[in-house]
Design a protein around this motif. Structure first.
Motif, short mmCIF file in Angstrom:
data_model
loop_
_atom_site.label_atom_id
_atom_site.label_comp_id
_atom_site.label_asym_id
_atom_site.label_seq_id
_atom_site.Cartn_x
_atom_site.Cartn_y
_atom_site.Cartn_z
N GLY A 265 -5.62 2.95 7.28
CA GLY A 265 -4.69 2.00 7.86
C GLY A 265 -3.22 2.37 7.72
O GLY A 265 -2.35 1.66 8.22
N GLY A 266 -2.94 3.46 7.04
CA GLY A 266 -1.55 3.88 6.90
C GLY A 266 -0.98 4.36 8.22
O GLY A 266 -1.69 4.54 9.21
N GLY A 267 0.33 4.54 8.24
CA GLY A 267 0.98 5.02 9.44
C GLY A 267 2.49 4.92 9.33
O GLY A 267 3.03 4.67 8.25
N LEU A 268 3.14 5.11 10.47
CA LEU A 268 4.60 5.02 10.54
C LEU A 268 4.96 3.76 11.31
O LEU A 268 4.50 3.59 12.45
CB LEU A 268 5.16 6.26 11.23
CG LEU A 268 6.67 6.45 11.22
CD1 LEU A 268 7.02 7.93 11.29
CD2 LEU A 268 7.34 5.72 12.38
N VAL A 269 5.74 2.90 10.69
CA VAL A 269 6.13 1.63 11.34
C VAL A 269 7.60 1.38 11.12
O VAL A 269 8.16 1.76 10.09
CB VAL A 269 5.31 0.44 10.81
CG1 VAL A 269 3.85 0.56 11.21
CG2 VAL A 269 5.46 0.29 9.32
N PRO A 270 8.25 0.71 12.05
CA PRO A 270 9.66 0.36 11.87
C PRO A 270 9.83 -0.68 10.77
O PRO A 270 8.90 -1.46 10.47
CB PRO A 270 10.08 -0.23 13.22
CG PRO A 270 8.99 0.12 14.16
CD PRO A 270 7.76 0.27 13.37
N ALA A 271 11.00 -0.69 10.18
CA ALA A 271 11.31 -1.71 9.17
C ALA A 271 11.14 -3.10 9.78
O ALA A 271 11.48 -3.34 10.94
CB ALA A 271 12.72 -1.53 8.66
N GLY A 272 10.58 -3.99 8.96
CA GLY A 272 10.34 -5.35 9.41
C GLY A 272 8.97 -5.59 9.99
O GLY A 272 8.56 -6.75 10.16
N GLU A 273 8.25 -4.53 10.28
CA GLU A 273 6.92 -4.66 10.86
C GLU A 273 5.86 -4.76 9.75
O GLU A 273 6.17 -4.76 8.56
CB GLU A 273 6.62 -3.49 11.78
CG GLU A 273 7.52 -3.42 13.00
CD GLU A 273 7.29 -4.60 13.93
OE1 GLU A 273 8.29 -5.20 14.37
OE2 GLU A 273 6.13 -4.93 14.20
N SER A 274 4.58 -4.83 10.19
CA SER A 274 3.47 -5.04 9.25
C SER A 274 2.43 -3.95 9.40
O SER A 274 2.30 -3.32 10.46
CB SER A 274 2.81 -6.40 9.52
OG SER A 274 3.72 -7.45 9.35
N LEU A 275 1.67 -3.77 8.35
CA LEU A 275 0.50 -2.90 8.34
C LEU A 275 -0.54 -3.54 7.45
O LEU A 275 -0.21 -4.26 6.50
CB LEU A 275 0.82 -1.52 7.75
CG LEU A 275 1.35 -0.40 8.64
CD1 LEU A 275 1.60 0.83 7.79
CD2 LEU A 275 0.41 -0.10 9.78
N ARG A 276 -1.82 -3.26 7.75
CA ARG A 276 -2.89 -3.68 6.86
C ARG A 276 -3.68 -2.45 6.43
O ARG A 276 -4.25 -1.76 7.27
CB ARG A 276 -3.82 -4.69 7.53
CG ARG A 276 -4.83 -5.28 6.54
CD ARG A 276 -5.73 -6.31 7.16
NE ARG A 276 -6.79 -5.73 7.96
CZ ARG A 276 -7.90 -6.36 8.32
NH1 ARG A 276 -8.09 -7.61 7.92
NH2 ARG A 276 -8.81 -5.76 9.06
N LEU A 277 -3.70 -2.22 5.15
CA LEU A 277 -4.49 -1.13 4.59
C LEU A 277 -5.87 -1.66 4.19
O LEU A 277 -5.99 -2.81 3.78
CB LEU A 277 -3.81 -0.53 3.37
CG LEU A 277 -2.38 -0.03 3.56
CD1 LEU A 277 -1.90 0.65 2.27
CD2 LEU A 277 -2.26 0.90 4.74
N SER A 278 -6.86 -0.80 4.31
CA SER A 278 -8.22 -1.13 3.89
C SER A 278 -8.66 -0.16 2.80
O SER A 278 -8.28 1.01 2.81
CB SER A 278 -9.19 -1.03 5.06
OG SER A 278 -8.84 -1.93 6.09
N CYS A 279 -9.49 -0.65 1.92
CA CYS A 279 -10.10 0.18 0.89
C CYS A 279 -11.59 -0.13 0.89
O CYS A 279 -12.00 -1.22 0.49
CB CYS A 279 -9.49 -0.13 -0.48
SG CYS A 279 -10.33 0.68 -1.87
N VAL A 280 -12.38 0.80 1.38
CA VAL A 280 -13.83 0.65 1.40
C VAL A 280 -14.41 1.31 0.16
O VAL A 280 -14.07 2.45 -0.16
CB VAL A 280 -14.44 1.28 2.67
CG1 VAL A 280 -15.95 1.14 2.66
CG2 VAL A 280 -13.85 0.63 3.91
N VAL A 281 -15.27 0.57 -0.52
CA VAL A 281 -15.83 1.02 -1.79
C VAL A 281 -17.33 1.21 -1.67
O VAL A 281 -18.02 0.36 -1.10
CB VAL A 281 -15.52 0.00 -2.91
CG1 VAL A 281 -16.08 0.46 -4.24
CG2 VAL A 281 -14.03 -0.26 -3.01
N SER A 282 -17.81 2.31 -2.21
CA SER A 282 -19.26 2.53 -2.24
C SER A 282 -19.64 3.16 -3.57
O SER A 282 -18.80 3.74 -4.26
CB SER A 282 -19.70 3.44 -1.08
OG SER A 282 -19.09 4.70 -1.20
#
Length: 124
Positions: free
Chosen positions: A8-25
């Protein structure tokens, strides 16, 4: 074998949102606290937040409090890090980590298992 995978990482402008995921097994997901850490270029890895397996209570670093939210979906063995109002100083590689203790921890060495990380970049 225990496996944590961030995405879910990436490059986004300031003020914007991102959602990271962590899948566990490979482990009993419901019995592990899942923490998020980050490491900016040239700096030590630092605590971002954690969610308790026992209570689902969360704890955050002061720098992200009010902007970041951690949640978990046990059916998907996934923990999320919702990041809102991103700032340039949030730029870092973000890691998730698992810890089986009864109490949540805000320091690295308390965690047994780590993912490889995902890059988040917020240009200034």
């Amino acid at each position: 074998q225990v496996y944590l995978m961030e995405s879910g990482g990436g490059l986004v402008p300031a003020g914007e949102s991102l959602r990271l995921s962590c899948v566990v097994s490979g482990l009993a997901f419901s019995r592990y606290n899942i923490g998020w850490f980050r490491r900016a270029a040239g700096k030590e890895r630092e605590f971002v937040g954690v969610i308790s397996w026992m209570t689902a209570a969360t704890q955050y670093a002061d720098s992200v409090k009010g902007r970041f939210t951690i949640s978990r979906d046990s059916a998907k063995n996934t923990v999320y890090l919702q990041m809102n109002n991103l700032r340039p100083d949030d730029t870092a590689v973000y890691f998730c980590a698992a810890d089986q203790s009864a109490r949540v921890k805000n320091y690295e060495r308390g965690y047994n298992y780590w993912g490889q990380g995902t890059q988040v970049t917020v240009p200034s």
